[in-house]
Design a protein around this motif. Structure first.
Motif, PDB file in Angstrom:
ATOM      1  N   LYS A 279     -89.872 -32.458  60.129  1.00  0.00           N
ATOM      2  CA  LYS A 279     -90.149 -33.893  60.145  1.00  0.00           C
ATOM      3  C   LYS A 279     -89.809 -34.564  58.825  1.00  0.00           C
ATOM      4  CE  LYS A 279     -93.595 -33.398  63.676  1.00  0.00           C
ATOM      5  NZ  LYS A 279     -94.979 -33.338  64.084  1.00  0.00           N
ATOM      6  N   MET A 280     -89.271 -33.785  57.889  1.00  0.00           N
ATOM      7  CA  MET A 280     -88.971 -34.355  56.577  1.00  0.00           C
ATOM      8  C   MET A 280     -87.624 -35.066  56.557  1.00  0.00           C
ATOM      9  SD  MET A 280     -90.415 -31.276  54.196  1.00  0.00           S
ATOM     10  CE  MET A 280     -89.633 -31.869  52.727  1.00  0.00           C
ATOM     11  N   THR A 281     -87.470 -35.963  55.597  1.00  0.00           N
ATOM     12  CA  THR A 281     -86.192 -36.661  55.444  1.00  0.00           C
ATOM     13  C   THR A 281     -85.153 -35.686  54.869  1.00  0.00           C
ATOM     14  OG1 THR A 281     -86.657 -37.322  53.175  1.00  0.00           O
ATOM     15  CG2 THR A 281     -87.366 -38.839  54.905  1.00  0.00           C
ATOM     16  N   ASP A 282     -83.888 -35.969  55.132  1.00  0.00           N
ATOM     17  CA  ASP A 282     -82.827 -35.112  54.606  1.00  0.00           C
ATOM     18  C   ASP A 282     -82.868 -35.065  53.076  1.00  0.00           C
ATOM     19  OD1 ASP A 282     -82.027 -34.448  57.128  1.00  0.00           O
ATOM     20  OD2 ASP A 282     -80.333 -35.844  57.192  1.00  0.00           O
ATOM     21  N   ALA A 283     -83.192 -36.196  52.467  1.00  0.00           N
ATOM     22  CA  ALA A 283     -83.241 -36.238  50.999  1.00  0.00           C
ATOM     23  C   ALA A 283     -84.335 -35.304  50.479  1.00  0.00           C
ATOM     24  CB  ALA A 283     -83.494 -37.668  50.525  1.00  0.00           C
ATOM     25  N   ASP A 284     -85.492 -35.301  51.124  1.00  0.00           N
ATOM     26  CA  ASP A 284     -86.582 -34.428  50.686  1.00  0.00           C
ATOM     27  C   ASP A 284     -86.247 -32.956  50.932  1.00  0.00           C
ATOM     28  OD1 ASP A 284     -88.184 -36.332  49.593  1.00  0.00           O
ATOM     29  OD2 ASP A 284     -89.626 -36.433  51.243  1.00  0.00           O
ATOM     30  N   LEU A 285     -85.578 -32.666  52.035  1.00  0.00           N
ATOM     31  CA  LEU A 285     -85.186 -31.277  52.304  1.00  0.00           C
ATOM     32  C   LEU A 285     -84.191 -30.800  51.248  1.00  0.00           C
ATOM     33  CD1 LEU A 285     -84.815 -31.398  56.182  1.00  0.00           C
ATOM     34  CD2 LEU A 285     -86.467 -30.032  54.906  1.00  0.00           C
ATOM     35  N   ALA A 286     -83.258 -31.667  50.903  1.00  0.00           N
ATOM     36  CA  ALA A 286     -82.277 -31.314  49.876  1.00  0.00           C
ATOM     37  C   ALA A 286     -82.983 -31.079  48.543  1.00  0.00           C
ATOM     38  CB  ALA A 286     -81.222 -32.415  49.748  1.00  0.00           C
ATOM     39  N   ALA A 287     -83.998 -31.898  48.258  1.00  0.00           N
ATOM     40  CA  ALA A 287     -84.749 -31.750  47.006  1.00  0.00           C
ATOM     41  C   ALA A 287     -85.482 -30.409  46.980  1.00  0.00           C
ATOM     42  CB  ALA A 287     -85.736 -32.910  46.855  1.00  0.00           C
ATOM     43  N   MET A 288     -86.110 -30.055  48.089  1.00  0.00           N
ATOM     44  CA  MET A 288     -86.797 -28.758  48.188  1.00  0.00           C
ATOM     45  C   MET A 288     -85.821 -27.616  47.941  1.00  0.00           C
ATOM     46  SD  MET A 288     -89.356 -28.290  51.374  1.00  0.00           S
ATOM     47  CE  MET A 288     -91.103 -28.599  51.238  1.00  0.00           C
ATOM     48  N   ALA A 289     -84.666 -27.712  48.583  1.00  0.00           N
ATOM     49  CA  ALA A 289     -83.665 -26.652  48.457  1.00  0.00           C
ATOM     50  C   ALA A 289     -83.183 -26.557  47.012  1.00  0.00           C
ATOM     51  CB  ALA A 289     -82.502 -26.906  49.405  1.00  0.00           C
ATOM     52  N   ALA A 290     -82.977 -27.716  46.361  1.00  0.00           N
ATOM     53  CA  ALA A 290     -82.497 -27.713  44.973  1.00  0.00           C
ATOM     54  C   ALA A 290     -83.516 -27.025  44.073  1.00  0.00           C
ATOM     55  CB  ALA A 290     -82.250 -29.148  44.503  1.00  0.00           C
ATOM     56  N   TYR A 291     -84.784 -27.312  44.286  1.00  0.00           N
ATOM     57  CA  TYR A 291     -85.825 -26.673  43.469  1.00  0.00           C
ATOM     58  C   TYR A 291     -85.843 -25.164  43.724  1.00  0.00           C
ATOM     59  CZ  TYR A 291     -90.405 -24.819  42.332  1.00  0.00           C
ATOM     60  OH  TYR A 291     -91.420 -24.012  41.881  1.00  0.00           O
ATOM     61  N   LEU A 292     -85.836 -24.772  44.992  1.00  0.00           N
ATOM     62  CA  LEU A 292     -85.930 -23.336  45.309  1.00  0.00           C
ATOM     63  C   LEU A 292     -84.734 -22.571  44.744  1.00  0.00           C
ATOM     64  CD1 LEU A 292     -87.262 -23.471  48.984  1.00  0.00           C
ATOM     65  CD2 LEU A 292     -88.476 -22.542  47.008  1.00  0.00           C
ATOM     66  N   LYS A 293     -83.553 -23.184  44.821  1.00  0.00           N
ATOM     67  CA  LYS A 293     -82.361 -22.495  44.307  1.00  0.00           C
ATOM     68  C   LYS A 293     -82.352 -22.428  42.778  1.00  0.00           C
ATOM     69  CE  LYS A 293     -79.176 -21.236  46.655  1.00  0.00           C
ATOM     70  NZ  LYS A 293     -78.944 -19.905  47.260  1.00  0.00           N
ATOM     71  N   SER A 294     -83.188 -23.231  42.137  1.00  0.00           N
ATOM     72  CA  SER A 294     -83.222 -23.215  40.666  1.00  0.00           C
ATOM     73  C   SER A 294     -84.207 -22.176  40.130  1.00  0.00           C
ATOM     74  CB  SER A 294     -83.628 -24.598  40.141  1.00  0.00           C
ATOM     75  OG  SER A 294     -85.043 -24.760  40.236  1.00  0.00           O
ATOM     76  N   LEU A 295     -84.967 -21.557  40.996  1.00  0.00           N
ATOM     77  CA  LEU A 295     -85.983 -20.595  40.535  1.00  0.00           C
ATOM     78  C   LEU A 295     -85.316 -19.345  39.990  1.00  0.00           C
ATOM     79  CD1 LEU A 295     -88.548 -20.760  43.493  1.00  0.00           C
ATOM     80  CD2 LEU A 295     -88.845 -21.688  41.186  1.00  0.00           C
ATOM     81  N   PRO A 296     -86.012 -18.638  39.072  1.00  0.00           N
ATOM     82  CA  PRO A 296     -85.455 -17.359  38.610  1.00  0.00           C
ATOM     83  C   PRO A 296     -85.363 -16.383  39.784  1.00  0.00           C
ATOM     84  CG  PRO A 296     -87.505 -17.923  37.424  1.00  0.00           C
ATOM     85  CD  PRO A 296     -87.291 -18.978  38.444  1.00  0.00           C
ATOM     86  N   ALA A 297     -84.224 -15.692  39.890  1.00  0.00           N
ATOM     87  CA  ALA A 297     -84.056 -14.691  40.951  1.00  0.00           C
ATOM     88  C   ALA A 297     -84.908 -13.479  40.617  1.00  0.00           C
ATOM     89  CB  ALA A 297     -82.601 -14.304  41.060  1.00  0.00           C
ATOM     90  N   ILE A 298     -85.707 -13.040  41.550  1.00  0.00           N
ATOM     91  CA  ILE A 298     -86.563 -11.876  41.321  1.00  0.00           C
ATOM     92  C   ILE A 298     -86.229 -10.817  42.371  1.00  0.00           C
ATOM     93  CG2 ILE A 298     -88.943 -11.015  41.267  1.00  0.00           C
ATOM     94  CD1 ILE A 298     -89.792 -13.859  40.445  1.00  0.00           C
ATOM     95  N   VAL A 299     -85.949  -9.599  41.892  1.00  0.00           N
ATOM     96  CA  VAL A 299     -85.655  -8.514  42.818  1.00  0.00           C
ATOM     97  C   VAL A 299     -86.983  -7.963  43.324  1.00  0.00           C
ATOM     98  CG1 VAL A 299     -84.499  -6.298  43.120  1.00  0.00           C
ATOM     99  CG2 VAL A 299     -83.619  -7.953  41.459  1.00  0.00           C
ATOM    100  N   HIS A 300     -87.274  -8.188  44.584  1.00  0.00           N
ATOM    101  CA  HIS A 300     -88.548  -7.724  45.130  1.00  0.00           C
ATOM    102  C   HIS A 300     -88.482  -7.735  46.648  1.00  0.00           C
ATOM    103  CE1 HIS A 300     -92.921  -8.533  46.309  1.00  0.00           C
ATOM    104  NE2 HIS A 300     -92.894  -7.302  45.846  1.00  0.00           N
TER     105      HIS A 300
END
Lengths: 302, 156
Positions: A279-300
């Motif tokens: 139910k989220m706007t495309d802009a908010d989904l893109a923002a979520m994705a941008a944040y998640l992709k910026s996280l440090p990669a953790i092998v787990h």
């Protein structure tokens, strides 16, 4: 002895104090102003992203929305969610705006009791006052249901509410997210949606023995997610996380509930998508994705 | 945590016991059905990847229509691959017992999902890109509705 700790962490950042004053002023006004339709609409959006109905509606037993009773299995026992409809006796119909904000921000009931962190105020605490007020305005437009609450089924010593105070002292930092000076607006919005409203970490970050989130393993997946189900690693690690997903694929997956692999996002994530991210706007989904992709990669691999 | 491990060990031992014991003929065919339905649904994933790309871009072409039709045809076969006694209690499967508690309901979900994919194919054939996106969004939700009710959690 928990109280001084709370007020200390509250008062520490100067801007938080200023924000508090501002919000108090706004609050005095909001008490008398009836909710506008715009406010209710904004509240509905927050409500869905926050997934309040995922826990407070007993869908398995086809119960009325937000009337509670859903059982949440945890290693500590089974929690029964309360009725949060505007019913004055069994719900939160008598709660002031301040009561509501205190529950989400501080995890405390109007009578001062501490809530168990099965209620993810540990994430909601990061929400803005404005969003909390809009959220309450929306919930108060929903039908009141006169359904009494069920007691939690917790073993000793977890059934002692006072113990939660100690838990909070160790694991809980109340208050909104700090401002970021280095990141752009979309990232900041994404962080807010993921960390505060969407409370994604509550399932996707592993917990220590006391049930606190392990910050160094942020979003790296958890074996003991909600209701005894694990949740996968969603950091950008290519092998154990979602590093192979393009940013726009991630946003699209959250919108339609299907991973780029063609598999559906199932179990608890299906609720998160259906009631929330779809139910989220495309802009908010893109923002979520941008944040998640910026996280440090953790092998787990949880 | 060790409790969890113990449970897992008990479950594994039980599972091994079942697999080693001589299987009756009906159990044998149930095993085949489990294999066939998993292969069929793995195939759905491949077609779904095509549909994901199409809906993201709003593409309505022959490949899109074909992928949707393949899933629709597969869904018609799928129902026959869930014989009684082929659940996760007996096989390495994520099929929950709820399937057999009300099989007609399960069948109804498959039919609804089939109809949703027929709609994707129709939009693709009509050259309606936005229609593909809308129809596939619905179809994916339909997969999810069924999985949520009838598919257990991933097994590591």
């Amino acid at each position: 002895m928990a109280l001084p700790v709370f007020s200390m962490s509250r008062a520490a950042p100067v801007f938080a104090g200023a924000a508090l004053l501002l919000s108090l002023a706004a609050h005095a006004q909001a008490q008398t102003t009836p909710a506008s339709s715009e406010q209710v609409e904004r509240g509905a959006y927050i409500f869905h992203v926050a997934g309040c109905e995922n826990c407070h509606t007993d869908t398995a037993n086809k119960a009325a929305p937000l009337a509670g009773g859903r059982g949440l299995k945890t290693p500590f026992g089974t929690f029964r969610t309360p009725n949060i409809t505007p019913d004055p006796t069994h719900g939160i119909g008598k709660w002031s705006e301040a009561d509501f904000i205190r529950a989400l921000r501080d995890g405390r009931a109007p009578n001062g009791d501490h809530y168990f962190p099965a209620f993810p105020y540990t994430s909601y605490t990061k929400m803005t006052d404005a969003d909390m007020k809009d959220l309450r305005a929306y919930i108060f437009t929903l039908p009141a249901v006169a359904k009494p609450n069920l007691p939690h089924e917790l073993g000793f010593p977890f059934n002692i509410r006072l113990g939660v105070m100690v838990w909070k002292w160790l694991n809980f930092t109340p208050g909104p997210l700090p401002a970021s000076s280095t990141k752009d607006e979309a990232w900041t919005r994404g962080r807010y949606l993921v960390e505060a409203v969407g409370h994604c970490a509550e399932c996707h970050t592993p917990r220590d023995r006391l049930g606190g989130l392990v910050k160094s393993m942020w979003m790296a997946g958890s074996k003991d997610g909600a209701e005894g189900e694990g949740a996968p690693n969603i950091t950008p690690d290519p092998a154990t996380g979602i590093g192979e997903w393009a940013e726009d694929d991630l946003a699209f997956a959250l919108k339609i509930g299907m991973a780029p692999t063609g598999d559906t996002l199932g179990s608890l994530m299906a609720d998160v998508v259906e009631n929330g991210t779809s139910k989220m706007t495309d802009a908010d989904l893109a923002a979520m994705a941008a944040y998640l992709k910026s996280l440090p990669a953790i092998v787990h691999k949880p | 945590m060790s409790f969890r491990l113990t449970l897992a060990a008990v479950a594994m031992t039980a599972l091994a016991g079942i697999c080693l014991s001589p299987l009756a003929a009906s159990a044998q065919s149930a095993e085949d059905a489990v294999k066939a339905r998993i292969a069929l649904m793995d195939g759905f994933d491949e077609h779904a990847k095509v549909l994901l790309a199409s809906s993201k871009a709003g593409t309505a072409d022959a490949a899109t229509a074909k992928a949707a039709e393949e899933i629709s045809a597969g869904l018609k076969k799928l129902i026959g691959l869930f014989p009684a006694g082929s659940g996760s209690d007996k096989f390495k499967s994520r099929a929950k017992p709820e399937i057999w508690a009300d099989f007609a309901k399960f069948e109804g979900y498959a039919k609804d999902t089939d109809a949703a994919f027929v709609a994707v194919a129709a939009a693709a054939k009509a050259g309606d890109g936005a229609g593909v996106t809308a129809a596939f969004t619905k179809a994916a939700a339909s997969c999810n509705v069924c999985h949520r009710e009838y598919r257990g959690p991933r097994q590591q």
